[in-house]
Every structure is written in structure tokens, then in C-alpha cells.
Design a protein around this motif. Structure first.
Motif, short mmCIF file in Angstrom:
data_model
loop_
_atom_site.label_atom_id
_atom_site.label_comp_id
_atom_site.label_asym_id
_atom_site.label_seq_id
_atom_site.Cartn_x
_atom_site.Cartn_y
_atom_site.Cartn_z
N ASP A 36 -4.01 22.75 -11.97
CA ASP A 36 -4.35 22.69 -13.40
C ASP A 36 -5.83 22.33 -13.55
N ASP A 37 -6.68 23.36 -13.85
CA ASP A 37 -8.12 23.14 -13.97
C ASP A 37 -8.47 22.11 -15.05
N ASP A 38 -7.82 22.19 -16.21
CA ASP A 38 -8.12 21.24 -17.29
C ASP A 38 -7.83 19.81 -16.87
N GLU A 39 -6.68 19.62 -16.23
CA GLU A 39 -6.30 18.28 -15.77
C GLU A 39 -7.29 17.76 -14.72
N TRP A 41 -10.47 18.66 -14.30
CA TRP A 41 -11.77 18.36 -14.92
C TRP A 41 -11.69 17.08 -15.75
N ASN A 42 -10.57 16.87 -16.43
CA ASN A 42 -10.40 15.61 -17.17
C ASN A 42 -10.46 14.42 -16.22
N ASN A 45 -14.06 13.94 -15.03
CA ASN A 45 -14.86 13.34 -16.10
C ASN A 45 -14.54 11.87 -16.30
#
Length: 143
Positions: A36-39, A41-42, A45
Motif C-alpha cells: 500500500d503506497d499511501d500507507e 508514504w504516510n 512522513n
């Protein structure tokens, strides 16, 4: 640890997963997380924000220590000047009282009490004062 260090081949990872349900669960969670790219990157960050925060705290702490040292040095210099003035006044007072003793106006005991010293300490201070006066006269005469 070998799993997370990426030191296992596929077969070894499979054996590791079968050896313990907790390890298998952790490996499944890691696969989902990495997929999961969004997870991901979160997470990255969040970790960067934590590192920035900790770095800011460390910088503030170091600046506080530097400021504390500067303030300590300033206070030390102020205290040193105050102490030096007190000692200078004390030395001048001993000289004045020593002259009164030499002139017979005061006894060494009376002068010591006025200087807030023991008579023994006053006599030593008086001798030092007389030696300094002689040294200054000799130096002036040599010129």
C-alpha cells in the motif's frame, strides 16, 4: 531479525513464517504495508516528522546549554568583580588600620576587631602590607 534485514531467501522466509503464528502475522502485515503506497508514504512522513521534532528538541537543548554557560560566565565575572572590590577595600582598610597601630592610636587587637579578623591574621596582613610598602618604595627609588 534476518527477515527484516532481508537476509533470507524465499524458502527460508516460508519456514520462518510456519514456525510461529506471530511471525507469520508480522510477515503478512509487512506484505500488506509494503503493498500500500499511501500507507507506506504516510509512515515515512510520520517518521520524518518524528525525526524533525527530535532534532528540534536536541537543537533547543544545546542552545539552552550554550545560553546557560554564557549566563554563568557573565554571573561569574560579575561576582569576581564584586569580590575583588571587597578584597581591595579590605586591603586598603588593613593598610589604614596598620598605620593607626604604628602611630600608637590603636592596639593590634583593636585594629583586628575593626578589620573583622583575628589578631593573628591581622598581624600577618599588617606584615604583608609593610613588605609591599617597602617593595614599592624600593622600586620607586630605583627609577
Amino acid at each position: 531479525m534476518a527477515y527484516f534485514a532481508n537476509q533470507l531467501d524465499d524458502h527460508e522466509r516460508e519456514e520462518l513464517a510456519m514456525s510461529d503464528a506471530a511471525i507469520s502475522g508480522a510477515m503478512d502485515a509487512a506484505r500488506v504495508f509494503l503493498a500500500d503506497d499511501d500507507e507506506r508514504w504516510n509512515y515515512i512522513n510520520r517518521q520524518m516528522a518524528i525525526l524533525d521534532y527530535n532534532s528540534g528538541i536536541q537543537d533547543s537543548r544545546e542552545e539552552g546549554l550554550r545560553e546557560g554557560r554564557r549566563e554563568g560566565r557573565r554571573e561569574g565575572r560579575r561576582e569576581g568583580r564584586r569580590e575583588g572590590r571587597r578584597e581591595g577595600i579590605g586591603i586598603g582598610r588593613v593598610g589604614m588600620l596598620a598605620e593607626l597601630v604604628r602611630d600608637g592610636i590603636l592596639t593590634p587587637g583593636q585594629a583586628a576587631r575593626k578589620a573583622e579578623m583575628t589578631e593573628k591574621d591581622f598581624r600577618k596582613a599588617m606584615e604583608n602590607h609593610e613588605r609591599e610598602e617597602l617593595a614599592m618604595r624600593d622600586a620607586a627609588a630605583a627609577k
